[in-house]
Design an enzyme around this catalytic site. Sequence first.
Site, PDB file in Angstrom:
ATOM      1  N   ARG A  71      -9.768   0.843   8.994  1.00  0.00           N
ATOM      2  CA  ARG A  71      -8.796  -0.620   9.515  1.00  0.00           C
ATOM      3  C   ARG A  71     -10.036  -1.368  10.229  1.00  0.00           C
ATOM      4  O   ARG A  71      -9.579  -2.574  10.365  1.00  0.00           O
ATOM      5  CB  ARG A  71      -7.530  -0.696   9.828  1.00  0.00           C
ATOM      6  CG  ARG A  71      -6.591  -1.726   9.176  1.00  0.00           C
ATOM      7  CD  ARG A  71      -5.652  -1.252  10.169  1.00  0.00           C
ATOM      8  NE  ARG A  71      -4.184  -1.384  10.317  1.00  0.00           N
ATOM      9  CZ  ARG A  71      -3.530  -1.142   9.564  1.00  0.00           C
ATOM     10  NH1 ARG A  71      -3.141   0.077   8.611  1.00  0.00           N
ATOM     11  NH2 ARG A  71      -2.088  -1.755   9.390  1.00  0.00           N
ATOM     12  N   ARG A 107      11.649  -5.547   5.331  1.00  0.00           N
ATOM     13  CA  ARG A 107      11.625  -4.585   4.779  1.00  0.00           C
ATOM     14  C   ARG A 107      12.506  -3.580   5.447  1.00  0.00           C
ATOM     15  O   ARG A 107      12.672  -3.444   7.040  1.00  0.00           O
ATOM     16  CB  ARG A 107      10.070  -4.016   5.358  1.00  0.00           C
ATOM     17  CG  ARG A 107       9.938  -3.009   5.459  1.00  0.00           C
ATOM     18  CD  ARG A 107       7.907  -1.752   5.378  1.00  0.00           C
ATOM     19  NE  ARG A 107       7.597  -2.879   6.056  1.00  0.00           N
ATOM     20  CZ  ARG A 107       6.552  -2.869   5.888  1.00  0.00           C
ATOM     21  NH1 ARG A 107       5.739  -2.377   5.124  1.00  0.00           N
ATOM     22  NH2 ARG A 107       5.791  -3.813   7.223  1.00  0.00           N
ATOM     23  N   LYS A 139       0.243  -1.033  -0.316  1.00  0.00           N
ATOM     24  CA  LYS A 139      -0.345   0.267  -0.002  1.00  0.00           C
ATOM     25  C   LYS A 139       0.925   1.249  -0.288  1.00  0.00           C
ATOM     26  O   LYS A 139       0.924   2.182  -0.772  1.00  0.00           O
ATOM     27  CB  LYS A 139      -0.789   0.595   0.734  1.00  0.00           C
ATOM     28  CG  LYS A 139      -1.761  -0.965   1.297  1.00  0.00           C
ATOM     29  CD  LYS A 139      -2.745  -0.927   2.590  1.00  0.00           C
ATOM     30  CE  LYS A 139      -1.879  -1.175   3.807  1.00  0.00           C
ATOM     31  NZ  LYS A 139      -1.285  -2.543   4.306  1.00  0.00           N
ATOM     32  N   ARG A 195      11.579  -2.119  11.253  1.00  0.00           N
ATOM     33  CA  ARG A 195      10.578  -1.260  12.426  1.00  0.00           C
ATOM     34  C   ARG A 195      10.185  -2.808  12.966  1.00  0.00           C
ATOM     35  O   ARG A 195      10.303  -3.759  13.145  1.00  0.00           O
ATOM     36  CB  ARG A 195       9.114  -1.752  11.668  1.00  0.00           C
ATOM     37  CG  ARG A 195       8.606  -0.629  11.262  1.00  0.00           C
ATOM     38  CD  ARG A 195       7.525   0.235  10.202  1.00  0.00           C
ATOM     39  NE  ARG A 195       6.355  -0.648  10.745  1.00  0.00           N
ATOM     40  CZ  ARG A 195       5.368  -0.622   9.764  1.00  0.00           C
ATOM     41  NH1 ARG A 195       4.824  -0.209   8.943  1.00  0.00           N
ATOM     42  NH2 ARG A 195       4.301  -1.794  10.323  1.00  0.00           N
ATOM     43  N   ARG A 219      -0.554  -9.029  12.975  1.00  0.00           N
ATOM     44  CA  ARG A 219      -1.354  -8.758  11.926  1.00  0.00           C
ATOM     45  C   ARG A 219      -1.965  -8.979  11.053  1.00  0.00           C
ATOM     46  O   ARG A 219      -3.413  -8.057  11.055  1.00  0.00           O
ATOM     47  CB  ARG A 219       0.296  -7.195  11.735  1.00  0.00           C
ATOM     48  CG  ARG A 219       0.868  -6.590  12.606  1.00  0.00           C
ATOM     49  CD  ARG A 219       1.911  -5.851  12.526  1.00  0.00           C
ATOM     50  NE  ARG A 219       2.714  -4.939  10.762  1.00  0.00           N
ATOM     51  CZ  ARG A 219       3.264  -5.283   9.891  1.00  0.00           C
ATOM     52  NH1 ARG A 219       4.654  -5.655  10.655  1.00  0.00           N
ATOM     53  NH2 ARG A 219       2.952  -5.125   9.551  1.00  0.00           N
TER      54      ARG A 219
HETATM   55  P1  AP5 Z   1       4.841  -1.563   2.259  1.00  0.00           P
HETATM   56  O1  AP5 Z   1       4.298  -1.039   0.751  1.00  0.00           O
HETATM   57  O2  AP5 Z   1       5.758  -0.528   2.998  1.00  0.00           O
HETATM   58  O3  AP5 Z   1       3.734  -2.085   1.860  1.00  0.00           O
HETATM   59  P2  AP5 Z   1       2.119  -1.238   3.235  1.00  0.00           P
HETATM   60  O4  AP5 Z   1       1.230  -2.284   2.334  1.00  0.00           O
HETATM   61  O5  AP5 Z   1       2.262  -0.302   3.717  1.00  0.00           O
HETATM   62  O6  AP5 Z   1       2.549  -2.437   4.731  1.00  0.00           O
HETATM   63  P3  AP5 Z   1       2.597  -2.371   6.010  1.00  0.00           P
HETATM   64  O7  AP5 Z   1       3.071  -3.366   7.208  1.00  0.00           O
HETATM   65  O8  AP5 Z   1       2.594  -0.498   6.533  1.00  0.00           O
HETATM   66  O9  AP5 Z   1       1.558  -1.603   6.493  1.00  0.00           O
HETATM   67  P4  AP5 Z   1       0.650  -2.175   7.225  1.00  0.00           P
HETATM   68  O10 AP5 Z   1      -1.055  -2.338   7.063  1.00  0.00           O
HETATM   69  O11 AP5 Z   1       0.430  -3.438   8.572  1.00  0.00           O
HETATM   70  O12 AP5 Z   1       1.367  -0.932   8.688  1.00  0.00           O
HETATM   71  P5  AP5 Z   1       1.010   0.165   9.049  1.00  0.00           P
HETATM   72  O13 AP5 Z   1       1.907   1.018   9.238  1.00  0.00           O
HETATM   73  O14 AP5 Z   1      -0.021   0.424   8.469  1.00  0.00           O
HETATM   74  O15 AP5 Z   1       5.715  -3.059   1.058  1.00  0.00           O
HETATM   75  C1  AP5 Z   1       6.016  -3.864   1.824  1.00  0.00           C
HETATM   76  C2  AP5 Z   1       7.208  -4.580   1.739  1.00  0.00           C
HETATM   77  O16 AP5 Z   1       7.560  -5.181   1.045  1.00  0.00           O
HETATM   78  C3  AP5 Z   1       8.120  -3.550   1.244  1.00  0.00           C
HETATM   79  O17 AP5 Z   1       9.956  -3.631   1.576  1.00  0.00           O
HETATM   80  C4  AP5 Z   1       8.530  -3.172   0.006  1.00  0.00           C
HETATM   81  O18 AP5 Z   1       9.315  -2.742  -0.480  1.00  0.00           O
HETATM   82  C5  AP5 Z   1       8.013  -4.657  -0.598  1.00  0.00           C
HETATM   83  N1  AP5 Z   1       7.109  -4.921  -1.282  1.00  0.00           N
HETATM   84  C6  AP5 Z   1       6.376  -4.125  -2.170  1.00  0.00           C
HETATM   85  N2  AP5 Z   1       5.424  -4.210  -3.111  1.00  0.00           N
HETATM   86  C7  AP5 Z   1       6.804  -5.561  -3.677  1.00  0.00           C
HETATM   87  C8  AP5 Z   1       6.410  -6.338  -4.397  1.00  0.00           C
HETATM   88  N3  AP5 Z   1       5.067  -5.918  -5.796  1.00  0.00           N
HETATM   89  N4  AP5 Z   1       6.975  -7.089  -4.731  1.00  0.00           N
HETATM   90  C9  AP5 Z   1       7.336  -6.917  -4.244  1.00  0.00           C
HETATM   91  N5  AP5 Z   1       8.287  -6.626  -2.662  1.00  0.00           N
HETATM   92  C10 AP5 Z   1       7.069  -5.463  -2.946  1.00  0.00           C
HETATM   93  O19 AP5 Z   1       0.504   0.237  10.637  1.00  0.00           O
HETATM   94  C11 AP5 Z   1       1.377  -0.547  11.308  1.00  0.00           C
HETATM   95  C12 AP5 Z   1       0.274  -0.435  13.068  1.00  0.00           C
HETATM   96  O20 AP5 Z   1      -0.116   0.661  13.464  1.00  0.00           O
HETATM   97  C13 AP5 Z   1      -0.973  -1.514  13.046  1.00  0.00           C
HETATM   98  O21 AP5 Z   1      -0.576  -2.405  13.367  1.00  0.00           O
HETATM   99  C14 AP5 Z   1      -1.722  -1.276  14.294  1.00  0.00           C
HETATM  100  O22 AP5 Z   1      -1.269  -1.477  15.459  1.00  0.00           O
HETATM  101  C15 AP5 Z   1      -1.050   0.705  14.099  1.00  0.00           C
HETATM  102  N6  AP5 Z   1      -2.330   1.019  13.146  1.00  0.00           N
HETATM  103  C16 AP5 Z   1      -2.572   1.925  12.023  1.00  0.00           C
HETATM  104  N7  AP5 Z   1      -3.227   2.268  11.232  1.00  0.00           N
HETATM  105  C17 AP5 Z   1      -4.512   1.926  11.907  1.00  0.00           C
HETATM  106  C18 AP5 Z   1      -5.843   2.124  11.984  1.00  0.00           C
HETATM  107  N8  AP5 Z   1      -6.156   2.983  11.166  1.00  0.00           N
HETATM  108  N9  AP5 Z   1      -6.022   1.551  13.192  1.00  0.00           N
HETATM  109  C19 AP5 Z   1      -5.691   0.580  14.360  1.00  0.00           C
HETATM  110  N10 AP5 Z   1      -4.629   0.943  14.211  1.00  0.00           N
HETATM  111  C20 AP5 Z   1      -3.622   1.669  13.237  1.00  0.00           C
END
Ligand code: AP5
Length: 213
Positions: free
Chosen positions: A88, A127, A13, A160, A171
Site C-alpha cells: 500500500r 458494508r 478487493k 467496521r 482513507r
Molecule cells: P469490499 O470487497 O469489502 O471492498 P475492499 O476493496 O476489500 O475494501 P476495504 O475497505 O476492506 O479496503 P481497505 O483497503 O480500505 O481496508 P483494509 O481492511 O484493507 O467491498 C466493499 C463493499 O462494497 C461491501 O459491502 C461489498 O458487499 C460491496 N461491493 C463489492 N463489490 C460491489 C459491486 N460490484 N457493486 C456494489 N457493491 C459492491 O484496511 C483497513 C485499515 O487497515 C487501513 O485503513 C489501514 O489503517 C490498515 N491497513 C491495512 N493494510 C495496510 C497496509 N498494507 N499498510 C498500512 N496500513 C494498512
Amino acid sequence: MRLIFFGPPGAGKGTQAKRLIAELDIPQISTGDILRQHRRAGTPLGVEAQGYMDNGKLVPDDLIIAMVGERLAEDDAGVGYILDGFPRTVPQAVALDGLLKQRGQSIDRVLVLRVPDTNIIARVVGRRVCKSCGNAHHVEFNPPKVDGVCDLDGGELYQRADDTEAKVRVRLDEYTHNTAPVAAYYEQRGIVREIAGVGLIDDVFGRLKGALG
Ligand code: AP5
C-alpha cells in the site's frame, strides 16, 4: 499464482478475492483482516495499529512488512496467494520484492479495480462484515439472506469502526497520496491489468477472470 488486488477502500478487493480463492485454491492474504485479528486478540501489534486504523490512516510500514513476512513464510502461501490491501506504499512494494527475491519468486499480476469515489462512499458506509470469516455484505448491494447473519458461514455481521463517511474520506486521501503510486511501480513490468469495478459483483468477477486469462 501470486496476485495483488489493488484499488481504493471499498473497491471490492475482498469480495472478489473471496470468489477467486475458491476457484484457485490459494489463500487470500488481507493485511486489513490480519490487523483486525491482532486487535481482537489484543496483541502488541493490534494495540499499536488501532489508532491508525480507527482514524483511517495507514499503519507504519515497518509493522506491516514484518507482519506480511511472517504470513508469507506459512506453508499455505507456498502454492501462491492473493495479496489484498498490500503493498500500500512504495516502501512496502520494495520490501515485497525483497521477500520474493529470497524465494526466487515474482508477482504474476496486479489487478487494479477502478471505482469512482461516489460509489466508494456508498459501498463502505453500507458494508456489514462477518465477525468470523471477514466476508463483506452490503445492506443494499449485497444483502445477506438472513438479516445480520453472514451467508458464507452464519457468522454475526457488524459495521467496521472505520466505515463512516468521514473516515472513508481520510482513507481515500491516504490512497491518493500513498497507495496510488504503487500501481506505477508495477506498471513498467507489464503485469498491471485495470478492471472496471462498477456493476454487478458477478460481472466484475467475469472481467477479473478475463484479465487473468
Ligand atoms: P469490499 O470487497 O469489502 O471492498 P475492499 O476493496 O476489500 O475494501 P476495504 O475497505 O476492506 O479496503 P481497505 O483497503 O480500505 O481496508 P483494509 O481492511 O484493507 O467491498 C466493499 C463493499 O462494497 C461491501 O459491502 C461489498 O458487499 C460491496 N461491493 C463489492 N463489490 C460491489 C459491486 N460490484 N457493486 C456494489 N457493491 C459492491 O484496511 C483497513 C485499515 O487497515 C487501513 O485503513 C489501514 O489503517 C490498515 N491497513 C491495512 N493494510 C495496510 C497496509 N498494507 N499498510 C498500512 N496500513 C494498512
